[in-house]
Scaffold this motif. Structure first.
Motif, PDB file in Angstrom:
ATOM      1  N   ALA A   1       0.833  -1.214   0.000  1.00 50.47           N
ATOM      2  CA  ALA A   1       0.000   0.000   0.000  1.00 50.47           C
ATOM      3  C   ALA A   1       0.862   1.256   0.000  1.00 50.47           C
ATOM      4  N   ARG A   2       2.122   1.137   0.379  1.00 43.13           N
ATOM      5  CA  ARG A   2       3.030   2.288   0.298  1.00 43.13           C
ATOM      6  C   ARG A   2       3.437   2.547  -1.159  1.00 43.13           C
ATOM      7  N   VAL A   3       3.518   1.469  -1.968  1.00 47.53           N
ATOM      8  CA  VAL A   3       4.059   1.653  -3.318  1.00 47.53           C
ATOM      9  C   VAL A   3       3.007   1.587  -4.433  1.00 47.53           C
ATOM     10  N   SER A   4       1.877   0.943  -4.181  1.00 45.34           N
ATOM     11  CA  SER A   4       0.861   0.830  -5.234  1.00 45.34           C
ATOM     12  C   SER A   4      -0.308   1.777  -4.948  1.00 45.34           C
ATOM     13  N   PRO A   5      -0.493   2.825  -5.759  1.00 45.71           N
ATOM     14  CA  PRO A   5      -1.611   3.742  -5.520  1.00 45.71           C
ATOM     15  C   PRO A   5      -2.962   3.037  -5.595  1.00 45.71           C
ATOM     16  N   TYR A   6      -3.064   2.003  -6.432  1.00 46.48           N
ATOM     17  CA  TYR A   6      -4.336   1.259  -6.515  1.00 46.48           C
ATOM     18  C   TYR A   6      -4.641   0.611  -5.166  1.00 46.48           C
ATOM     19  N   ARG A   7      -3.638  -0.024  -4.613  1.00 45.34           N
ATOM     20  CA  ARG A   7      -3.839  -0.682  -3.314  1.00 45.34           C
ATOM     21  C   ARG A   7      -3.964   0.375  -2.200  1.00 45.34           C
ATOM     22  N   ALA A   8      -3.157   1.454  -2.310  1.00 47.45           N
ATOM     23  CA  ALA A   8      -3.175   2.489  -1.271  1.00 47.45           C
ATOM     24  C   ALA A   8      -4.573   3.092  -1.122  1.00 47.45           C
ATOM     25  N   THR A   9      -5.255   3.260  -2.237  1.00 45.80           N
ATOM     26  CA  THR A   9      -6.593   3.872  -2.193  1.00 45.80           C
ATOM     27  C   THR A   9      -7.553   3.003  -1.387  1.00 45.80           C
TER      28      THR A   9
ATOM     29  N   ALA B   1      -1.882  12.015   1.878  1.00 45.80           N
ATOM     30  CA  ALA B   1      -1.358  10.715   1.426  1.00 45.80           C
ATOM     31  C   ALA B   1      -0.512  10.878   0.167  1.00 45.80           C
ATOM     32  N   SER B   2      -0.631  12.015  -0.509  1.00 42.26           N
ATOM     33  CA  SER B   2       0.125  12.261  -1.751  1.00 42.26           C
ATOM     34  C   SER B   2       1.229  13.277  -1.536  1.00 42.26           C
ATOM     35  N   ARG B   3       1.581  13.561  -0.298  1.00 50.96           N
ATOM     36  CA  ARG B   3       2.451  14.717  -0.051  1.00 50.96           C
ATOM     37  C   ARG B   3       3.842  14.596  -0.641  1.00 50.96           C
ATOM     38  N   ASP B   4       4.321  13.369  -0.920  1.00 49.87           N
ATOM     39  CA  ASP B   4       5.653  13.299  -1.555  1.00 49.87           C
ATOM     40  C   ASP B   4       5.546  13.133  -3.075  1.00 49.87           C
ATOM     41  N   GLY B   5       4.327  13.349  -3.607  1.00 47.06           N
ATOM     42  CA  GLY B   5       4.174  13.268  -5.070  1.00 47.06           C
ATOM     43  C   GLY B   5       3.531  11.975  -5.524  1.00 47.06           C
TER      44      GLY B   5
ATOM     45  N   ARG C   1       0.074   7.337  -1.339  1.00 52.94           N
ATOM     46  CA  ARG C   1       0.551   6.178  -0.568  1.00 52.94           C
ATOM     47  C   ARG C   1      -0.379   5.877   0.588  1.00 52.94           C
ATOM     48  N   SER C   2      -0.169   4.706   1.212  1.00 55.08           N
ATOM     49  CA  SER C   2      -0.939   4.376   2.409  1.00 55.08           C
ATOM     50  C   SER C   2      -0.638   5.406   3.489  1.00 55.08           C
ATOM     51  N   LEU C   3      -1.642   5.738   4.277  1.00 53.48           N
ATOM     52  CA  LEU C   3      -1.441   6.670   5.385  1.00 53.48           C
ATOM     53  C   LEU C   3      -0.789   5.968   6.570  1.00 53.48           C
ATOM     54  N   SER C   4      -0.974   4.664   6.654  1.00 53.53           N
ATOM     55  CA  SER C   4      -0.373   3.929   7.773  1.00 53.53           C
ATOM     56  C   SER C   4       0.937   3.284   7.332  1.00 53.53           C
ATOM     57  N   GLN C   5       1.758   2.982   8.317  1.00 50.77           N
ATOM     58  CA  GLN C   5       3.045   2.335   8.044  1.00 50.77           C
ATOM     59  C   GLN C   5       3.293   1.261   9.092  1.00 50.77           C
ATOM     60  N   SER C   6       4.198   0.338   8.750  1.00 54.78           N
ATOM     61  CA  SER C   6       4.516  -0.714   9.728  1.00 54.78           C
ATOM     62  C   SER C   6       6.002  -1.016   9.684  1.00 54.78           C
ATOM     63  N   SER C   7       6.467  -1.647  10.746  1.00 54.37           N
ATOM     64  CA  SER C   7       7.862  -2.097  10.745  1.00 54.37           C
ATOM     65  C   SER C   7       7.969  -3.342  11.625  1.00 54.37           C
ATOM     66  N   ILE C   8       8.968  -4.147  11.320  1.00 50.87           N
ATOM     67  CA  ILE C   8       9.328  -5.256  12.225  1.00 50.87           C
ATOM     68  C   ILE C   8      10.829  -5.117  12.464  1.00 50.87           C
ATOM     69  N   VAL C   9      11.180  -4.679  13.651  1.00 55.93           N
ATOM     70  CA  VAL C   9      12.602  -4.448  13.971  1.00 55.93           C
ATOM     71  C   VAL C   9      12.893  -5.127  15.306  1.00 55.93           C
ATOM     72  N   ASP C  10      13.938  -5.953  15.317  1.00 47.74           N
ATOM     73  CA  ASP C  10      14.334  -6.678  16.538  1.00 47.74           C
ATOM     74  C   ASP C  10      13.157  -7.402  17.170  1.00 47.74           C
ATOM     75  N   GLY C  11      12.349  -8.005  16.341  1.00 46.38           N
ATOM     76  CA  GLY C  11      11.223  -8.798  16.859  1.00 46.38           C
ATOM     77  C   GLY C  11      10.035  -7.964  17.305  1.00 46.38           C
TER      78      GLY C  11
END
Ligand code: MEV
Length: 444
Positions: free
Chosen positions: A277-285, A317-321, A324-334
């Protein structure tokens, strides 16, 4: 003179509500008597309440009713809320409740207000040079603030008011300028406050600019025509009125997703879906639509402007041009982390917030929060909704849950008795749900 088109009416707004209903039903209804009865069937029994509802808009011929649901068990910054949600889509409230409970047992939602600045724009044309405007801007700003003082005293006393004025120009539009005001509107959404100030600046600008230029002894200015003000209006883009909501837990604590995935598989599949959802505008929508399922529902329930919130959210959601998805996730050190930064220009005073009886009731259920607390609650609900949707998508798919709710709606639509519902659920558990199928089953 041309003849008026068929079904044309002059003076509709001056007709009584009964006459408006009659006219609409006669001109456009399949069965006018039936349509009038259907519209009247939603009238509020209390005349004062009905009057209040009628006065929110124009030409109101009926109350359009939506369900107000409750998603309990929302632990946000250590406080537990039951969140009111006005929404017509099946399974949204159930999904938010499930996600609230899930995260409530994993530390709850944490939120941070990243800013509360709102924006207004005054556009004008002027034949002089931009450099000259920039030179006099500090003085011009002070004088404009003086002019709008009578409108800002109360807000100033509450710690809000005008925070700054900047000048902007447009390479594509020569001689066109914008004075951009930044505002703190405290617990109000602030549209009226901002628009009043901008219009005040607009009517003062020609005189004030002339004074500033004269004071600066700009001799050539004599020949310049005064600025031509085009319009002043708040901007619904508020990238500095933003709240962050986040959840976090160890991957091992994510639990097994339905569908037999381990907690690591579930976390990784979830993270992968967010990356998409960060990279695909179709999915991000679609992903962001899921976020707004939660956000809009609370925004509507609390009498706020969901169109403003949606417009701003999508622009953000389009602020960098790229959208993108408004939410984000990470998996760091478990550690699995999932967060949402969302601009929310909300109010808990003024507008519909207290005037609409159910908005007032929703705010009461939330403990009568201020605007910042409401931003936190709304953002957490959006994140919960998004979590529920994406978790379903990467495990069972969403149709299983949707179809259960869809079946309930069809049973209601076909007038099935309540006693039939459990039987229908059992029968359709492994079958495709359709209106024809349910009708056949009821008749069979
Ligand atoms: C449906 O209203 C919302 C979803 O499509 C959101 C999503 O795909 O993330 C399930």
């Amino acid at each position: 003179m041309e003849m008026a088109p068929k079904k044309w009416i002059n003076g509709f707004s001056r007709l009584s509500k009964a006459a408006q209903r009659e006219w609409v039903a006669e001109q456009y209804g399949a069965d006018s008597g039936q349509l009038i009865m259907r519209l009247a069937g939603f009238d509020h029994p209390d005349k004062r309440t009905q009057n209040g509802l009628d006065n929110f808009a124009e030409n109101t011929i009926a109350n359009f009713v939506m369900p107000l649901g409750i998603a309990p068990n929302f632990v946000i910054d250590g406080k537990t809320y039951a969140v009111p949600m006005a929404i017509e889509e099946s399974s949204v409230v159930a999904a938010a409740s499930a996600a609230a409970k899930y995260w409530g047992t994993r530390g709850g939602f944490k939120t941070t207000i990243l800013g509360t600045t709102k924006v207004g724009q005054l556009f004008f044309e002027w034949d002089g040079k931009e450099a000259l405007l920039r030179e006099v801007l500090p003085q011009l700003s002070l004088k404009l603030l003086e002019c709008s003082k009578p409108h800002t005293v109360n807000m100033d006393e509450r710690g809000g008011g005008v925070k700054g004025i900047t000048l902007h120009s447009f390479p594509e539009l020569p001689n066109t300028f914008e004075l951009r005001g930044t505002f703190d509107t405290r617990d109000s959404m602030g549209a009226n406050f901002i628009n009043t100030i901008l219009e005040c600046w607009g009517s003062s600008l020609p005189r004030v600019l002339k004074t500033c230029l004269e004071f600066n002894a700009k001799s050539a200015v004599e020949q310049l025509a005064p600025p031509r003000v085009l319009m002043g209006i708040l901007s619904n883009y508020t990238p500095e009125c933003v709240v962050r909501a986040e959840v976090c837990c160890h991957v091992n604590d994510m639990g097994q997703g339905a569908g037999g995935f381990t907690s690591w598989e579930l976390s990784e599949r979830f993270h992968q879906a967010v990356q998409l959802a960060r990279v695909s505008p179709y999915r991000a929508t679609t992903h962001n639509k899921g976020i707004f399922n939660g956000i809009d529902a609370v925004v509507i329930a609390t009498g706020n402007d969901f169109r403003a919130v949606e417009a701003c959210g999508h622009a953000y959601a389009s602020r960098d041009g790229q959208y993108r998805s408004l939410s984000q996730s990470s998996i760091v050190d478990g550690q699995f982390k999932f967060w949402l930064d969302i601009p929310l220009a909300l109010g808990t005073v003024g507008g519909l917030t207290k005037a609409h009886p159910l908005a007032a009731a929703s705010l009461e259920v939330l403990g009568n929060p201020g605007a910042e607390e409401l931003m936190r609650i709304v953002a957490a609900t959006g994140l919960a909704q998004n979590f529920a949707a994406v978790r379903s998508l990467v495990t069972t798919g969403i149709q299983a849950g949707h179809m259960r709710m869809h079946l309930q709606n069809i049973l209601t639509q076909l007038g099935a008795e309540d006693a039939k519902r459990p039987e229908a659920e059992a029968y359709f558990a492994d079958k495709t749900v359709s209106v024809a199928g349910v009708r056949a089953w009821l008749e069979g």
